[in-house]
Design a protein around this motif. Structure first.
Motif: not given
Length: 531
Positions: A491-503
């Motif tokens: 699993l990748s690090e759990f991130k808030k949606p905006v931080d996960f998706f924007k890159d």
């Protein structure tokens, strides 16, 4: 080619009309996209065109079809239920042999279809070695190997990851354009397929509510408070922001990006993300590893994470990377080879039943949970586990609360796929578990039912529950507190949606792809508002 005229139909075990006075023409070469709310009759209408799938009675009207039944191919949403042999080569041979093709003809047909679909390397892989996307591509190739005139597709992408779904829809579009095969596609989401359809129809309560060209249909839907939620994220955002009637829909991402840059000073970003409180740990996975065989690869490879009270977590990733297996390991349906699961500070012991009192898992096949003959019986059974004195009136109130009262006397096995999914979720919520695991909970649900699902899950989280979900629906994933991707067993690090998706380039929402030059944090249509 196909003509429904004042056509009404009901199933053999039902008093209610499933199709009511349907009038619809399907022409040669059409790509008809058929949508409607869960249980509206979409699948029933589709199956009328394939006689072997129909179990019921025509009440009135006529259905004329100029195509023989053998020239109508059908693909369902259930990826794993369609192959009947061990590998694609055997599957193709089986179909062709039953239709009387010689050995040489079969060889040529398989060579042709395998080349066209780019699946030569998949021909001899067993079903267990194939991803969901690969299986559905083989199902499509199997459906087309006999050169049908009509291709019927019942939510074929509902169990596929976004990239596999896009590839499948592109291939369906290719056969529609190049081979002039008529396509009738039943879907809930317009996110990927709306670009390829030539017509859009809506069915409601068994009747055709709308049948129009795509541009006109989308603009009519936007003016309806119920059906505007069906629009793709890009079209919804555009119509909410500008609603220029001279522009033809659907809009591509690049077209929408240009619109945003042109009107950048008239639009602003709204942060809809939820505040995350620092709460105590409820469940911890510590160095979990699992493989099905001693010499097979690790499906789960030293996975560690912590789940906190009142917080939601969503896992995304390609088909076949182990997301469902991970849930089964955490919930001890499968026993890990190493590592441990810690619940409320205590290590879960093998063969302990305590964990099942505190966890609930909604599987990919919700019918596995059903034990009663009716929807009423399912809810009554669950309620009586907590209160044996529960009355019929109290059960009815619960059914009314969740919008299930009209279905109370229906067998859960006779419900549509989406209705089964929703009923199974309600069963889980009634149990009020400490941790709720959901495996692809939005499949089969129309957009308004997904909104209802979001509300129910928010209520559950507000009581201190923990939510852990696998989903291919990236818009749905944006509503979670944290998102992670699974690949190669980790699993990748759990991130808030905006931080996960924007890159991300591919594993992100269409709004984010289209708006990142102007509004890089926007994920969904409601993140953008006109000033």
């Amino acid at each position: 080619m196909v003509h429904f005229e004042n056509y009404s139909f009901k199933y053999a075990n039902s008093q209610k009309l499933s199709l009511n006075n349907v009038n619809l023409r399907i022409n040669k070469g059409d790509f008809l996209l058929l949508i409607g709310k869960t249980g509206s009759g979409k699948s029933t209408l589709l199956k009328q065109l394939k006689s072997g799938l129909v179990v019921g009675n025509v009440v009135k009207g006529n259905l004329s079809c100029q195509v023989e039944d053998k020239n109508v191919a059908y693909i369902s949403q259930f990826v794993d239920n369609q192959m009947i042999t061990e590998c694609a080569r055997d599957e193709f041979n089986f179909i062709l042999e039953n239709m009387g093709y010689s050995i040489d003809e079969r060889h040529m047909k398989i060579a042709e279809v395998a080349s066209y679909f780019g699946i030569i390397d998949l021909l001899d892989l067993t079903e267990q070695e194939l991803s969901g996307g690969q299986k559905q591509l083989i199902n499509l190739a199997a459906a087309l190997i006999t050169s049908p005139d009509i291709l019927l597709l019942d939510e074929p992408t509902s169990q596929l990851d976004p990239i596999s779904a896009e590839k499948l829809i592109q291939m369906i579009h290719k056969v529609n354009l190049e081979l002039n095969i008529t396509v009738v596609l039943v879907e809930h989401s317009l996110e990927r397929n709306i670009f390829y359809a030539s017509r859009l129809a809506i069915i409601e309560d068994g009747s055709i509510l709308l049948d129009d060209n795509v541009n006109s249909a989308l603009k009519k839907m936007f003016k309806d408070d119920f059906y505007k939620n069906y629009l793709s994220q890009i079209d919804r955002a555009y119509l909410e922001l500008l609603d220029n009637d001279s522009v033809s829909l659907p809009l591509s991402n690049s077209q929408f990006s240009q619109v945003l840059m042109k009107h950048e000073n008239e639009i602003h970003y709204i942060d809809n993300s939820k505040n995350v409180l620092d709460t105590e740990n409820v469940l911890e996975a510590k160095n979990l590893s699992f493989r099905f065989g001693f010499e097979s690869r690790k499906i789960v490879d030293k996975v560690s994470f912590k789940l906190k009270r009142g917080i939601s977590y969503c896992l995304v990733g390609p088909n076949g990377v182990g997301k469902s297996t991970l849930i089964k390991v955490i919930s001890q349906q499968l026993k890990q080879q190493s590592g441990k699961v810690i619940l409320n500070g205590k290590t879960v012991k093998n063969k302990s039943n305590d964990i099942y009192k505190k966890l609930f898992v909604l599987p990919q096949n919700p019918a596995l949970l059903f034990i009663a003959d009716t929807v009423f019986g399912e809810i009554e059974f669950q309620l009586k586990q907590h209160n044996p004195e529960i009355t019929s009136q109290q059960v009815d109130l619960i059914l009314m609360q969740y919008g299930l009262l009209k279905l109370k006397d229906v067998s859960p096995y006779d419900l549509s796929g989406g209705q089964q999914e929703f009923l199974a979720l309600i069963i889980g919520l009634i149990k009020n578990p400490e941790v709720l695991f959901l495996d692809e909970p939005t499949k089969g649900l129309d957009p308004n039912m997904i909104l209802k699902l979001n509300e129910l899950l928010d209520d559950y989280l507000a009581t201190g529950g923990v939510l852990f979900c696998n989903s291919h629906d990236l818009v749905f994933a944006t509503r979670f507190n944290y998102v992670s991707m699974m690949f190669d067993g980790t699993l990748s690090e759990f991130k808030k949606p905006v931080d996960f998706f924007k890159d991300k380039f591919f594993y992100t929402t269409e709004i984010n792809k289209a708006s990142r030059d102007s509004f890089p944090d926007a994920l969904t249509w409601d993140n953008l508002k006109k000033i």
